[in-house]
Motif scaffolding. Sequence first.
Motif, PDB file in Angstrom:
ATOM      1  N   SER A 198       0.828  -1.210   0.000  1.00  0.00           N
ATOM      2  CA  SER A 198       0.000   0.000   0.000  1.00  0.00           C
ATOM      3  C   SER A 198       0.866   1.266   0.000  1.00  0.00           C
ATOM      4  O   SER A 198       0.455   2.321  -0.482  1.00  0.00           O
ATOM      5  CB  SER A 198      -0.941   0.014   1.208  1.00  0.00           C
ATOM      6  OG  SER A 198      -0.206   0.286   2.387  1.00  0.00           O
ATOM      7  N   THR A 201       1.638   1.999  -3.656  1.00  0.00           N
ATOM      8  CA  THR A 201       0.540   2.658  -4.389  1.00  0.00           C
ATOM      9  C   THR A 201       0.389   4.103  -3.907  1.00  0.00           C
ATOM     10  O   THR A 201       0.117   5.005  -4.709  1.00  0.00           O
ATOM     11  CB  THR A 201      -0.795   1.887  -4.220  1.00  0.00           C
ATOM     12  OG1 THR A 201      -1.061   1.712  -2.830  1.00  0.00           O
ATOM     13  CG2 THR A 201      -0.709   0.513  -4.868  1.00  0.00           C
ATOM     14  N   GLN A 204       3.053   6.081  -5.689  1.00  0.00           N
ATOM     15  CA  GLN A 204       2.641   6.299  -7.085  1.00  0.00           C
ATOM     16  C   GLN A 204       1.662   7.450  -7.191  1.00  0.00           C
ATOM     17  O   GLN A 204       1.691   8.244  -8.128  1.00  0.00           O
ATOM     18  CB  GLN A 204       1.928   5.037  -7.588  1.00  0.00           C
ATOM     19  CG  GLN A 204       2.787   4.114  -8.399  1.00  0.00           C
ATOM     20  CD  GLN A 204       1.935   3.035  -9.049  1.00  0.00           C
ATOM     21  OE1 GLN A 204       1.118   2.396  -8.366  1.00  0.00           O
ATOM     22  NE2 GLN A 204       2.109   2.833 -10.340  1.00  0.00           N
ATOM     23  N   ASP A 205       0.804   7.488  -6.211  1.00  0.00           N
ATOM     24  CA  ASP A 205      -0.247   8.499  -6.194  1.00  0.00           C
ATOM     25  C   ASP A 205       0.318   9.890  -5.861  1.00  0.00           C
ATOM     26  O   ASP A 205      -0.048  10.891  -6.477  1.00  0.00           O
ATOM     27  CB  ASP A 205      -1.282   8.074  -5.145  1.00  0.00           C
ATOM     28  CG  ASP A 205      -2.495   8.982  -5.152  1.00  0.00           C
ATOM     29  OD1 ASP A 205      -2.898   9.410  -6.252  1.00  0.00           O
ATOM     30  OD2 ASP A 205      -3.021   9.261  -4.046  1.00  0.00           O
ATOM     31  N   TYR A 295       4.903  -0.872 -10.981  1.00  0.00           N
ATOM     32  CA  TYR A 295       5.850  -0.137 -10.143  1.00  0.00           C
ATOM     33  C   TYR A 295       7.142   0.154 -10.908  1.00  0.00           C
ATOM     34  O   TYR A 295       7.743   1.213 -10.754  1.00  0.00           O
ATOM     35  CB  TYR A 295       6.148  -0.910  -8.852  1.00  0.00           C
ATOM     36  CG  TYR A 295       4.881  -1.213  -8.084  1.00  0.00           C
ATOM     37  CD1 TYR A 295       4.026  -0.173  -7.693  1.00  0.00           C
ATOM     38  CD2 TYR A 295       4.492  -2.517  -7.797  1.00  0.00           C
ATOM     39  CE1 TYR A 295       2.842  -0.443  -7.020  1.00  0.00           C
ATOM     40  CE2 TYR A 295       3.315  -2.791  -7.126  1.00  0.00           C
ATOM     41  CZ  TYR A 295       2.486  -1.750  -6.747  1.00  0.00           C
ATOM     42  OH  TYR A 295       1.314  -2.018  -6.095  1.00  0.00           O
TER      43      TYR A 295
END
Lengths: 363, 363
Positions: A198, A201, A204-205, A295
């Motif tokens: 998590s 992610t 990435q966000d 990723y």
Amino acid sequence: MDNKVLYVESSKHTYPIIVEPESLSSLYSKIEEHSDSKASRFFIITDDTVAPLYLDIAVSSFPIKDKVDTYVIPTGEASKSLSMYEKVMTAALENKLDRKSLIIALGGGVVGDLAGFIAATYMRGIPFVQVPTTLLAHDSSVGGKVGINHPLGKNMIGAFHPPSLVIYDPKALMSLPEKEWRSGFAEVIKHGFIADESFLTWLQDKIVSFQNISMDVLTELLIRSIKVKVAVVEQDEEEKGIRAYLNFGHTLGHAIEGEAGYGQLTHGEAVAIGMEFAVRFSEKYYGHQLEADKYFNYMKDLGYSLDIPSDMDINQLIHRIKLDKKSHSSKIHFVLLQKIGSPKLVEVNENLLKAELTGKGGV
Amino acid sequence: MDNKVLYVESSKHTYPIIVEPESLSSLYSKIEEHSDSKASRFFIITDDTVAPLYLDIAVSSFPIKDKVDTYVIPTGEASKSLSMYEKVMTAALENKLDRKSLIIALGGGVVGDLAGFIAATYMRGIPFVQVPTTLLAHDSSVGGKVGINHPLGKNMIGAFHPPSLVIYDPKALMSLPEKEWRSGFAEVIKHGFIADESFLTWLQDKIVSFQNISMDVLTELLIRSIKVKVAVVEQDEEEKGIRAYLNFGHTLGHAIEGEAGYGQLTHGEAVAIGMEFAVRFSEKYYGHQLEADKYFNYMKDLGYSLDIPSDMDINQLIHRIKLDKKSHSSKIHFVLLQKIGSPKLVEVNENLLKAELTGKGGV
Ligand SMILES: NC(=O)c1ccc[n+]([C@@H]2O[C@H](COP(=O)([O-])OP(=O)(O)OC[C@H]3O[C@@H](n4cnc5c(N)ncnc54)[C@H](O)[C@@H]3O)[C@@H](O)[C@H]2O)c1
Ligand SMILES: NC(=O)c1ccc[n+]([C@@H]2O[C@H](COP(=O)([O-])OP(=O)(O)OC[C@H]3O[C@@H](n4cnc5c(N)ncnc54)[C@H](O)[C@@H]3O)[C@@H](O)[C@H]2O)c1
């Protein structure tokens, strides 16, 4: 995020890591609050890149300037040497530091490792405060490893000497060159891969480039990444087991870094290549996909090149992998992922490794 | 005496001190029994006086000679230097010592301190076994202090790194020159003064010269003397309180040793003068006699000279006393005796000290 203070329990003592914008300008009062402001003297060690940027800010925070000495080492890995160690030791003695004095490491991992080793061995050990100014140094601020290099090997001389306090001002990272962001960010991503998908992610966000990162995001990033390392190190300070997971991407990464010639590729750039390889190898080893392409695409977008440089000789890399280990047993160990967040230390067959490195690995 | 094994509880681990004649020739099997005979390599560090006497005996005890490397440093305090440290580190790396290797210090305090510091900092710390061959080294085998000198001060660079095992062969002391006996024996007497008067009377009874001491007596002497140090160090490993008592005789002793020029007077010869002075000063301070003359006469019979060398400048000695302390506060502390066996750390007035040193101290 409210919680900007983390506590690390080392076998020697528990120490706080404070991640807080502008904390550098209140260095002294942070020391007063969390460490030993009654120290007889303060000795700030930094490098000649960081000094013009932040040394004045740090020194200005001290009410009694007479008690503060500074030492500026030349920037770069070459300063992690016995001859620089001797120079800084001499300065510490000339400045009449005693057992009640405090050393402050203001800089990246090079300053932290050298200054920490000075602290570990000055009059048999005095406390030190770490003030990391690079992203990579979030890694070295946990774990207590300090030391210098020997011509025959990196980090061969050193000690375990945890800081008594870490003061991390994310604002200081704003002056960091892109290359250094990329070097440190690889360790951040590593922490995602070995412990917390998590987090990947979330990264990435939140982080689409190394420009214009908000202080809030950067603070949270540092805290989350540090927490992963803290959790691992607290369970295995002595490197007997799971601490090896932190080497994810590093087995090949170190070999590539060394083969390129230190300083050509940053540590993180080499580790990034190592992580991509370790994931690919894991998929072969465990026989299932890890769904990690997203990723790696993200990392490419951030400027990482994930291929082993084409001019590198695979046999040389394998030779380095075998040499690199601090244990000279002839086995090769790799950290693989059963799935993202679930690392395992696996003994791998040299031929299998070679086949995979040359791109000829079957399934 | 049956109990030839003492255990020292350090904050890092508990380790045995074995005092046993002929133990040197069974070095390997002692390691097998009490430490890590499975070590990947053994690295014996010694000096060029001890090497011709005992190195072969030590090496011969190992079944696999391939696993044993040796390094011989030049005899003397000058080897406790950063440049010698670097040389021995390089040899350790060249010999491919790894984290599972074992360092063995075969020699007196110089070898022990240097080899111990190598062990403390080689790959962030590997175990070491101490094999003391001097009487003085019974002192350094307890307490975990290891280190080297800096031109600006003795023992300024170092660490706490207790050995994992001490193997003391009293037979090895038979080749010790009289001067070195006298140096070490002063610390033995010190242990009597600070902790156990019955030990002093026992010594008077059993040791009338440094020739022809029986192995039984010598073994018991070592064990009793070591026990005193163990008791003090276990209560105060961090040097916060009573460990200071071990400095009885040392405040002035160090100053005299330094002022004479290191190597002119042995450590113990200087400490002996310091003890005599500290007793005299204690009598003034507390206002009663300590009945210690019999012990000082005994020491003179053993060849100690207990007078401050007449050519020494008292002001210089006081200057050194003030410099010597690892804390740069301007106060002078002395270990005095309320009675024999009851030391106290006392802050003394500089003028009082000076009057006493010049022999002009009133009551
Ligand atoms: N002790 C540990 O656990 C540990 C962990 C990881 C890495 N390390 C060590 O850390 C070192 C690498 O760390 P690093 O990448 O921080 O190296 P570094 O200290 O050399 O810093 C990288 C570069 O950034 C510059 N710099 C530092 N702060 C800056 C700032 N705020 N603005 C602009 N420039 C700045 C430095 O001058 C240097 O040129 C290696 O020696 C490695 O062995 C140690
Ligand atoms: N670490 C500690 O706690 C501690 C305590 C006390 C002293 N020390 C240190 O110890 C050192 C002094 O110790 P030392 O007096 O043992 O010094 P040393 O090691 O120099 O030995 C004294 C002399 O005896 C010789 N020698 C050693 N063993 C012999 C043997 N069996 N036969 C014949 N000759 C032999 C040596 O070669 C040397 O010439 C100093 O550096 C001092 O700082 C350390």
